[in-house]
Design an enzyme around this catalytic site. Structure first.
Site, PDB file in Angstrom:
ATOM      1  CG  HIS A  54      -0.634   9.381  10.464  1.00 18.11           C
ATOM      2  ND1 HIS A  54       0.249  10.421  10.572  1.00 18.11           N
ATOM      3  CD2 HIS A  54      -1.871   9.943  10.470  1.00 18.11           C
ATOM      4  CE1 HIS A  54      -0.428  11.564  10.649  1.00 18.11           C
ATOM      5  NE2 HIS A  54      -1.707  11.296  10.581  1.00 18.11           N
TER       6      HIS A  54
ATOM      7  CB  SER B 167       5.082  27.830   7.582  1.00 14.11           C
ATOM      8  OG  SER B 167       4.992  27.868   6.192  1.00 14.11           O
TER       9      SER B 167
ATOM     10  NE  ARG C  10      -3.301  20.763  22.021  1.00 13.71           N
ATOM     11  CZ  ARG C  10      -2.536  20.946  23.091  1.00 13.71           C
ATOM     12  NH1 ARG C  10      -3.046  21.475  24.188  1.00 13.71           N
ATOM     13  NH2 ARG C  10      -1.257  20.591  23.096  1.00 13.71           N
TER      14      ARG C  10
HETATM   15  N1  LIG Z   1       2.850  25.897  12.219  1.00 10.28           N
HETATM   16  C1  LIG Z   1       2.892  25.117  13.291  1.00 10.28           C
HETATM   17  N2  LIG Z   1       3.803  25.362  14.274  1.00 10.28           N
HETATM   18  C2  LIG Z   1       3.858  24.579  15.379  1.00 10.28           C
HETATM   19  N3  LIG Z   1       3.039  23.524  15.597  1.00 10.28           N
HETATM   20  C3  LIG Z   1       2.118  23.246  14.644  1.00 10.28           C
HETATM   21  C4  LIG Z   1       2.013  24.007  13.458  1.00 10.28           C
HETATM   22  N4  LIG Z   1       1.012  23.471  12.702  1.00 10.28           N
HETATM   23  C5  LIG Z   1       0.520  22.437  13.402  1.00 10.28           C
HETATM   24  N5  LIG Z   1       1.166  22.291  14.565  1.00 10.28           N
HETATM   25  C6  LIG Z   1       0.891  21.333  15.650  1.00 10.28           C
HETATM   26  O1  LIG Z   1       0.984  19.993  15.210  1.00 10.28           O
HETATM   27  C7  LIG Z   1       0.085  19.186  15.994  1.00 10.28           C
HETATM   28  C8  LIG Z   1      -0.840  18.424  15.066  1.00 10.28           C
HETATM   29  O2  LIG Z   1      -0.078  17.454  14.416  1.00 10.28           O
HETATM   30  P1  LIG Z   1      -0.560  16.759  13.058  1.00 10.28           P
HETATM   31  O3  LIG Z   1      -0.821  17.782  12.034  1.00 10.28           O
HETATM   32  O4  LIG Z   1       0.447  15.724  12.726  1.00 10.28           O
HETATM   33  O5  LIG Z   1      -1.934  16.097  13.517  1.00 10.28           O
HETATM   34  S1  LIG Z   1      -2.697  14.882  12.819  1.00 10.28           S
HETATM   35  O6  LIG Z   1      -2.051  13.634  13.271  1.00 10.28           O
HETATM   36  O7  LIG Z   1      -2.627  15.039  11.385  1.00 10.28           O
HETATM   37  O8  LIG Z   1      -4.089  14.978  13.333  1.00 10.28           O
HETATM   38  C9  LIG Z   1      -0.687  20.145  16.895  1.00 10.28           C
HETATM   39  O9  LIG Z   1       0.029  20.195  18.137  1.00 10.28           O
HETATM   40  P2  LIG Z   1      -0.605  20.673  19.533  1.00 10.28           P
HETATM   41  O10 LIG Z   1      -0.894  22.129  19.387  1.00 10.28           O
HETATM   42  O11 LIG Z   1       0.456  20.413  20.561  1.00 10.28           O
HETATM   43  O12 LIG Z   1      -1.843  19.862  19.775  1.00 10.28           O
HETATM   44  C10 LIG Z   1      -0.550  21.433  16.120  1.00 10.28           C
HETATM   45  O13 LIG Z   1      -0.767  22.611  16.859  1.00 10.28           O
END
Ligand SMILES: Nc1ncnc2c1ncn2[C@@H]1O[C@H](COP(=O)(O)OS(=O)(=O)O)[C@@H](OP(=O)(O)O)[C@H]1O
EC number: 2.8.2.n2
Length: 303
Positions: free
Chosen positions: A118, A237, A259
């Site tokens: 990051h 995925s 989430r």
């Molecule tokens: N497969 C898939 N599809 C769609 N969205 C996904 C997926 N995997 C992770 N996420 C969403 O990514 C958010 C978390 O981001 P990061 O993994 O970068 O988080 S962190 O910074 O490492 O803690 C978090 O977003 P929010 O749900 O809006 O909170 C995750 O749900």
């Protein structure tokens, strides 16, 4: 995904430290950027200066909450598809997190190594550029990032919570959150998105066409896969597929990390005033820039 016991072990340790950490003591500043004391130390940052990247390292750069765990999963599945070897996580994959000895241990790891980070562009270790490692940069619209970030703090029982969404929003806009300002991160990267060995991918584009995004990622890193293999990885995925396995892959924090996985959840928290403030900030930092156009603010962030 691979055996992630080290991965989960690290997350559990960070959560354990978080239990004893009040929000007012969560951050320390290193070279002008706030980082969480539960995950980062100045000793590790100093050791990182001497980290030796390899040309075949796979660097995944993103501001928090832009989907780094999603991309990590995709890339490790791509490696598995071409090598038939499960990508092992001998260390927590976020480059700047962990103890200062980790870079010594990483010297022994086989290629390709996945380095998630990051860090802002100008804080990355110079060897990544010198040795021409490929960098995939993942961006997501700032409103959904803020909402995801807020929920992570306030939903995970052991992570220090904010008093309210309004309080978190104020801190986010000032860049007083872990890894600093989204907007500083964005303007820093904006100048390098067309550099050799750098590719941008958007969370929203991946969400809208996962198979096409996975194909682009595979092509960028030089992985040759059949259409059928891409479809298989795509099915594994989706948000639903990853959420279902989140406890197994990420331990107790898994269900909070995976989430909602949607575009537009900001509509549930942003007030009209906050939307206006965000738009002003977006214009101030990113209007007329290449990244500003590529983020498609008008599609993803306007009511
Ligand atoms: N497969 C898939 N599809 C769609 N969205 C996904 C997926 N995997 C992770 N996420 C969403 O990514 C958010 C978390 O981001 P990061 O993994 O970068 O988080 S962190 O910074 O490492 O803690 C978090 O977003 P929010 O749900 O809006 O909170 C995750 O749900």
């Amino acid at each position: 995904m691979a055996d992630k016991s080290k991965f989960i072990e690290y997350i559990d340790e960070a959560l354990e430290k978080s239990k004893e950490t009040a929000l007012s003591h969560l951050f320390f500043t290193y070279q002008g950027i706030p980082y969480p004391v539960t995950m980062c130390t100045s000793e590790t940052f100093q050791a990182l200066d001497n980290f030796e990247a390899r040309s075949d390292d796979i660097v995944l750069a993103s501001y928090p909450k832009c989907g780094s765990n999603w991309i990590l999963h995709i890339v490790s599945e791509l490696i598995f598809a071409v090598s038939k070897k499960k990508y092992d996580y001998p260390e927590f994959p976020v480059l700047e997190c962990g103890d200062s000895e980790k870079y010594q241990r990483m010297k022994q790891f086989p290629s390709p190594r996945i380095l998630a980070t990051h860090l802002h562009y100008d804080k990355l270790p110079g060897s990544i550029f010198k040795n021409k490692a490929k960098i995939l940069v993942i961006f997501r619209n700032p409103k959904d990032v803020a909402v995801s970030f807020f929920h992570f703090h306030n939903d995970v029982p052991d992570i220090p919570s904010y008093g309210s969404w309004d309080e978190f929003f104020r801190q986010f806009m000032k860049g007083q959150v872990s890894w600093g300002s989204y907007f500083d991160f964005a303007i820093n990267w904006n100048m390098h998105l067309d550099d050799e060995n750098v590719k941008l991918i958007l969370y929203e584009d991946l969400k809208e066409n996962l198979a096409a995004g996975i194909k682009q990622i595979a092509d960028f890193f030089g992985f040759s896969l059949t259409g059928e293999q891409i479809q298989t990885i795509s099915a594994q995925s989706t948000f639903q597929a990853m959420q279902a396995k989140s406890q197994e892959t990420h331990g107790a924090v898994g269900p909070f990390l995976f989430r909602k996985g949607e575009i537009g959840d900001w509509k549930n928290l942003f007030s009209e005033t906050q939307s206006r403030e965000m738009e002003e900030k977006f214009k101030e930092y990113l209007a007329g820039t290449s990244l500003g156009a590529r983020l498609k603010y008008e599609s993803h962030c306007q009511p």
